[in-house]
Write an enzyme that holds these catalytic residues in place. Structure first.
Site, PDB file in Angstrom:
ATOM      1  N   CYS A  17      28.994  49.674  37.160  1.00  0.00           N
ATOM      2  CA  CYS A  17      29.534  51.027  37.248  1.00  0.00           C
ATOM      3  C   CYS A  17      30.815  51.189  36.453  1.00  0.00           C
ATOM      4  O   CYS A  17      31.212  52.293  36.116  1.00  0.00           O
ATOM      5  CB  CYS A  17      29.791  51.389  38.713  1.00  0.00           C
ATOM      6  SG  CYS A  17      28.323  51.260  39.739  1.00  0.00           S
ATOM      7  N   GLN A  35      24.992  45.394  48.641  1.00  0.00           N
ATOM      8  CA  GLN A  35      24.665  44.069  48.119  1.00  0.00           C
ATOM      9  C   GLN A  35      24.118  43.129  49.195  1.00  0.00           C
ATOM     10  O   GLN A  35      23.703  42.009  48.885  1.00  0.00           O
ATOM     11  CB  GLN A  35      25.898  43.449  47.464  1.00  0.00           C
ATOM     12  CG  GLN A  35      26.407  44.212  46.260  1.00  0.00           C
ATOM     13  CD  GLN A  35      25.472  44.165  45.069  1.00  0.00           C
ATOM     14  OE1 GLN A  35      24.617  43.295  44.946  1.00  0.00           O
ATOM     15  NE2 GLN A  35      25.621  45.121  44.161  1.00  0.00           N
ATOM     16  N   ASN A  94      30.373  43.336  45.376  1.00  0.00           N
ATOM     17  CA  ASN A  94      29.420  43.470  44.275  1.00  0.00           C
ATOM     18  C   ASN A  94      29.802  42.659  43.047  1.00  0.00           C
ATOM     19  O   ASN A  94      28.944  42.297  42.245  1.00  0.00           O
ATOM     20  CB  ASN A  94      29.268  44.943  43.890  1.00  0.00           C
ATOM     21  CG  ASN A  94      30.583  45.596  43.527  1.00  0.00           C
ATOM     22  OD1 ASN A  94      31.509  45.648  44.330  1.00  0.00           O
ATOM     23  ND2 ASN A  94      30.691  46.112  42.313  1.00  0.00           N
ATOM     24  N   ALA A  98      23.495  55.239  47.135  1.00  0.00           N
ATOM     25  CA  ALA A  98      24.482  54.724  48.073  1.00  0.00           C
ATOM     26  C   ALA A  98      25.821  55.424  47.874  1.00  0.00           C
ATOM     27  O   ALA A  98      26.581  55.611  48.835  1.00  0.00           O
ATOM     28  CB  ALA A  98      24.642  53.218  47.904  1.00  0.00           C
ATOM     29  N   THR A  99      26.127  55.826  46.653  1.00  0.00           N
ATOM     30  CA  THR A  99      27.367  56.559  46.407  1.00  0.00           C
ATOM     31  C   THR A  99      27.385  57.861  47.200  1.00  0.00           C
ATOM     32  O   THR A  99      28.390  58.205  47.830  1.00  0.00           O
ATOM     33  CB  THR A  99      27.522  56.845  44.904  1.00  0.00           C
ATOM     34  OG1 THR A  99      27.662  55.613  44.202  1.00  0.00           O
ATOM     35  CG2 THR A  99      28.734  57.720  44.624  1.00  0.00           C
ATOM     36  N   HIS A 139      17.438  50.359  44.934  1.00  0.00           N
ATOM     37  CA  HIS A 139      17.232  49.586  43.703  1.00  0.00           C
ATOM     38  C   HIS A 139      17.986  48.262  43.698  1.00  0.00           C
ATOM     39  O   HIS A 139      17.843  47.464  42.765  1.00  0.00           O
ATOM     40  CB  HIS A 139      17.577  50.415  42.472  1.00  0.00           C
ATOM     41  CG  HIS A 139      19.037  50.582  42.190  1.00  0.00           C
ATOM     42  ND1 HIS A 139      19.701  49.848  41.234  1.00  0.00           N
ATOM     43  CD2 HIS A 139      19.963  51.407  42.724  1.00  0.00           C
ATOM     44  CE1 HIS A 139      20.967  50.217  41.179  1.00  0.00           C
ATOM     45  NE2 HIS A 139      21.155  51.166  42.081  1.00  0.00           N
ATOM     46  N   THR A 192      15.034  68.622  48.806  1.00  0.00           N
ATOM     47  CA  THR A 192      13.668  68.142  48.990  1.00  0.00           C
ATOM     48  C   THR A 192      13.577  66.649  48.709  1.00  0.00           C
ATOM     49  O   THR A 192      14.009  66.176  47.657  1.00  0.00           O
ATOM     50  CB  THR A 192      12.713  68.890  48.041  1.00  0.00           C
ATOM     51  OG1 THR A 192      12.790  70.293  48.308  1.00  0.00           O
ATOM     52  CG2 THR A 192      11.277  68.416  48.229  1.00  0.00           C
ATOM     53  N   SER A 201      21.253  51.008  49.031  1.00  0.00           N
ATOM     54  CA  SER A 201      20.603  51.573  47.853  1.00  0.00           C
ATOM     55  C   SER A 201      19.311  50.812  47.579  1.00  0.00           C
ATOM     56  O   SER A 201      19.324  49.578  47.511  1.00  0.00           O
ATOM     57  CB  SER A 201      21.536  51.474  46.645  1.00  0.00           C
ATOM     58  OG  SER A 201      20.952  52.053  45.499  1.00  0.00           O
TER      59      SER A 201
END
Length: 362
Positions: free
Chosen positions: A308, A172, A144, A72-73, A190, A226, A188
């Site tokens: 983070c 989130q 978050n 996501a970053t 995960h 890729t 994201s």
């Protein structure tokens, strides 16, 4: 170990893991192809990527395309740095409680920057002013650190009326709440029980982007590199599963949240009690040494803030913005509840934490 840190990451759903295994084949398999190759193995891998893309796209509003990214970053950097208004030098407006992926990126740009105000409940002022000449507004859907749900629908409406693009960090929110409308949306995998190492940027039709990564022209020319069919497949199945379970998962976290408020009755909730995602429980207690608490209660995985920023040692920027003192911020913890959190897990964690807090007061 009792896991209560679902804002940092979520466990990989068994269904997502199963989907990934097919595309982690060895030399004797037929599932290790490059999805950008023209031969049969490549076309098979490409088909898996496109099925995953459709499943991920179902999380978003209609009328846009999904660009797979490494995180996501990366998606947020692509949105902020690559959009036409920013490249033309127009102003940028963000809230005061954005994730560092937005906040640090916005500050690094040469463009004029406006910080939108946030109240003591952790809610962005939906009517806050931004200067004429602002070309991009970026506000997250769910914070978050404190879980507050922001008035992004109103902000998007105002941005459109002003001729600005609206970017939403929905990391989130994705898979837990319906994703709000925007011009560009980052997620994201995960964070909704998919694999680490893959994210996505949804881009509304008609919005043009200049790529940050060049060299191969993949992802419609927006993001070279890729793709991993395994990561895409895992994200796709996690997205499909999250959509099918959204109401069930929400009812589960609602119930756990209510129970947690009883279990932690001596603590104060940080952020709005009503405008929030209930899987996030950010609490403070006067006099608590959180660093010691985390050391004393190693059986529970919880957080003192954003994962983070956990190595910085600095008080939470988000808690400071909503008016907490340095002492209050340092006495705050974040408990993240999720799909696989059991009632017994929560009750045992509360007992361990309360016992450790009581020992600090002796």
């Amino acid at each position: 170990m009792i896991y209560l840190d679902h804002q940092a990451t979520t466990p990989l759903a068994p269904e997502a893991r199963e989907a990934m295994l097919r595309w982690l084949g060895g030399p004797d398999s037929t599932t290790f192809g490059n999805p950008h190759s023209p031969h049969r193995l490549g076309r098979q891998a490409e088909a898996a990527v496109e099925v995953a893309r459709e499943r991920v796209a179902a999380l978003f509003p209609a009328g846009g395309r999904v660009i797979f990214t490494g995180s996501a970053t990366e998606a947020l950097n692509l949105a902020l740095r690559g959009c036409a208004p920013v490249r033309a030098g127009m102003g940028v407006a963000i809230s005061g409680i954005e994730h560092a992926a937005v906040e640090e990126t916005a500050r690094s740009l040469p463009n004029p920057l406006t910080i939108l105000s946030v109240d003591g409940d952790g809610l962005v002022d939906a009517e806050g002013e931004w200067p004429a000449g602002t070309g991009l507004v970026s506000v997250m859907q769910v914070n978050n650190e404190i879980g507050t749900i922001q008035p992004v629908d109103r902000l998007y409406e105002r941005a459109r009326a002003a001729g600005a693009l609206f970017v939403c960090d929905a990391v989130q929110a994705a898979g837990k709440l319906p994703i709000a409308a925007a011009d560009m949306i980052a997620i994201s995998a995960h964070k909704f029980y998919g694999p680490k190492g893959i994210g996505a940027l949804w881009v509304r039709e008609g919005v043009e982007l200049t790529p940050l990564l060049t060299g191969g022209g993949q992802e419609g020319g927006c993001r070279s590199g890729t793709l991993s069919p395994a990561l895409c497949a895992g994200m796709g199945v996690a997205a499909e599963l999250a959509l099918s379970r959204m109401a069930k998962d929400a009812a589960h976290t609602d119930r756990l949240f209510a129970r947690a408020l009883d279990l932690f009755a001596g603590w104060t909730l940080n952020g709005s009690a009503t405008q929030r995602y209930t899987g996030n429980l950010n609490l403070r207690r006067q006099g608590v040494d959180v660093a010691r608490l985390m050391s004393d209660v190693r059986q529970v995985a919880f957080s003192a803030g954003s994962a983070c920023a956990s190595d910085s040692g600095k008080p939470s920027r988000v808690l400071a913005v909503i008016g907490l003192s340095a002492a209050e911020a340092k006495g705050s913890i974040r408990l993240g509840l999720g799909r696989y959190t059991a009632d017994a897990d929560l009750e045992q964690a509360a007992s361990l934490l309360e016992t450790a807090v009581a020992a600090q007061g002796r």
